[in-house]
Write a protein that holds these residues in place. Sequence first.
Motif, mmCIF file in Angstrom:
data_model
loop_
_atom_site.group_PDB
_atom_site.id
_atom_site.type_symbol
_atom_site.label_atom_id
_atom_site.label_comp_id
_atom_site.label_asym_id
_atom_site.label_seq_id
_atom_site.Cartn_x
_atom_site.Cartn_y
_atom_site.Cartn_z
ATOM 1 N N GLN A 180 0.816 -1.083 0.013
ATOM 2 C CA GLN A 180 0.104 0.132 0.123
ATOM 3 C C GLN A 180 0.899 1.087 0.040
ATOM 4 O O GLN A 180 2.106 1.010 0.267
ATOM 5 N N GLY A 181 0.223 2.387 -0.070
ATOM 6 C CA GLY A 181 0.751 3.504 -0.062
ATOM 7 C C GLY A 181 1.204 4.049 -1.607
ATOM 8 O O GLY A 181 0.950 3.462 -2.792
ATOM 9 N N ASP A 182 1.908 5.348 -1.917
ATOM 10 C CA ASP A 182 2.204 5.871 -3.186
ATOM 11 C C ASP A 182 2.943 4.656 -4.012
ATOM 12 O O ASP A 182 2.428 4.745 -5.082
ATOM 13 N N GLY A 183 4.033 4.236 -3.605
ATOM 14 C CA GLY A 183 4.593 3.108 -4.416
ATOM 15 C C GLY A 183 3.703 2.163 -5.035
ATOM 16 O O GLY A 183 3.966 1.843 -6.110
ATOM 17 N N GLY A 184 3.011 1.605 -4.072
ATOM 18 C CA GLY A 184 2.191 0.529 -4.453
ATOM 19 C C GLY A 184 1.102 1.026 -5.664
ATOM 20 O O GLY A 184 0.760 0.150 -6.606
ATOM 21 N N ASP A 185 0.573 2.148 -5.239
ATOM 22 C CA ASP A 185 -0.346 2.632 -6.338
ATOM 23 C C ASP A 185 0.201 3.011 -7.565
ATOM 24 O O ASP A 185 -0.563 2.824 -8.606
ATOM 25 N N ALA A 186 1.355 3.640 -7.569
ATOM 26 C CA ALA A 186 2.134 4.070 -8.821
ATOM 27 C C ALA A 186 2.560 2.691 -9.488
ATOM 28 O O ALA A 186 2.206 2.504 -10.822
ATOM 29 N N TRP A 187 2.922 1.595 -9.035
ATOM 30 C CA TRP A 187 3.084 0.494 -9.634
ATOM 31 C C TRP A 187 1.818 -0.185 -10.026
ATOM 32 O O TRP A 187 1.808 -0.781 -11.293
ATOM 33 N N ARG A 188 0.746 -0.292 -9.458
ATOM 34 C CA ARG A 188 -0.544 -0.943 -10.029
ATOM 35 C C ARG A 188 -1.069 -0.016 -11.214
ATOM 36 O O ARG A 188 -1.524 -0.636 -11.978
ATOM 37 N N ALA A 189 -0.780 1.420 -11.109
ATOM 38 C CA ALA A 189 -1.219 2.201 -12.047
ATOM 39 C C ALA A 189 -0.411 1.854 -13.432
ATOM 40 O O ALA A 189 -0.932 1.776 -14.565
#
Length: 603
Positions: free
Chosen positions: A49-58
């Motif tokens: 979770q967090g910005d890193g996970g969100d960026a990777w999923r995007a």
Amino acid sequence: MNWTLEDPSEGDADGAYRMAYALAERRDAAGTALYQFDFIISATLWAWQGDGGDAWRARIESLKQELRGAYNTADALHAAYNRYAGEFSEIRDSARSWRFRHRSAIAELEQLDRAAAAFIGPPGPELTGLWDRRRADYEDDRDLARRFLDELGQRRLAAETRLVNEVCAATPARWTNARAAAITIGITDPAQMTPQGFANWAELAGTDAVLDSLNGMSPAQVAALWALLPRTVVDSLIAKHPESIGNLEGVAYTDRSLANVSRLDGLLAGAEDEYEQLVAHAAQGPGALFARALGEALAKRDALRVLAKRYADGSAAAADPPEFLISLDTTGPGEPLAAVSVGNLDTSLNATFLVPGMNSGVNELKDHIRSVRRIQGDIANSAVVLWFGYNSPKLLKDGHSPVTEVLDDDKAQAGGRQLRDALNGFDARNTASGKNARFNLLAHSYGTTASAYALAGGVRGIDSVTFLGSAGIPKSIRLKDFHLPEHSVFVTEADADHLADIGRGLEYDWTKPWPNGNLGDGFVPRRDNPELKSWGAEVFGSDGTVLPDGTVLDAVDGHNLIGGSEAGDANKYIGPNTESLANVLNILSDRLELLTPGSRPSE
């Protein structure tokens, strides 16, 4: 088509079935990958979770969209080829049956004719009647079979047309030109108009035949076919015919660069040898003619030294930003004609062709490439082409005559034709790739005159045209002759640029009376100033300004596009921190609302 309407039974559906099967495999592989991406995204929602996970999923979602497009294309093409194969098989089987019946009826008629001809004596009424009845039956059978064959021919033609349309709808960017290229090389069966079909043709035809076919195609067709050639064939073409591939419009620019770079060492060795031989015979040289030949040989040798030093080892293509030698013509005397791209034209989303003016050429590459890199570095995902593709005029003809070549249009006309072909070549590749990169033309001084001839000659796909310190537009060419959208042509001329006025030249207008007996009042510019309101272009500033945020932009202090060094570039049209460069970058990036205004000269 490689069959005739008279016999729609020719051929088989094996190629179409194989293509449908291959497309189904491709579709299923994409579907499996889509499922895996969905699983990965779901599995990481709680673990990362967090910005890193969100960026990777995007990023994964972005890849999913690309993969979804590939899945949909493969699925649509599979359905089209599968449907065509089934329909064709039915048509073929029926046509074979009716063809047999048609041929049988014709054979019976021929046998009846032979029997009648061989009969001795006049036939009686009963025999004549029998022959007539049989003839009528056979003719009816023949005509019935012919009618069904004609109908089946039309059905097969309609099926092929439907397949072409469905494939075109699924792959609109490249199919039209690929189909035209296929017909040019003799592939007429839609079932063979596939990547594998093109690959098979190229492997069987051989390198020389492939090159002959490419030379007979339009740039759009070359671009479509080039994308389908096996890499082994491409490498063979580059190795065997580098001088052709390196300058063939429609070929991938990275491949053109490979071909041109591969020639540099050999060309330089030849130029060195030619120059040394001339020097060795200098004592026997016939005066001015020999001096001119020696000067041309020196210019060619020096230019090839410049190119070889920068590109021969191939490292420039891997630099940051990469540089590519996308054209190289050494057939004429003196400096070779060339074009260098900073950035990859094949992948960039913003492409600009820069056309310098007087006294420009490969021997000035070091200074000009600096300005090109300055532009390219300020525009994301861009490529800028330094186009030395024409013989630019020299200030003095032959280096000594007081008549400047800039006042002649000959080199602008010749250069315009060459530039038109180069620009249309890029448009063909831009269209074939489907990336629709922004396409700009930037020209300086006499380069604007050559560009005017190019644009009036018919250039497709241009989004913006920018003229700096124009040497003038021929009076025969008006803005409307460019056939560009409104508000897409921009010009500037600095107040300190006095050479541009001289470059436009003067001629006497004999339609005007001599006012007050003063002959000088009848002189007018030989070419039009595109800054004039009557000419119709958009004018921007280059004399220095202060932006609303307080940023101070410098004025251009003369006619030069660039200087002789980084420090010497200051206050030039593409010098750092000039109002001119800031406006150029805004035009190339389509930020027109940020342009600073310029002043127009009086009419």
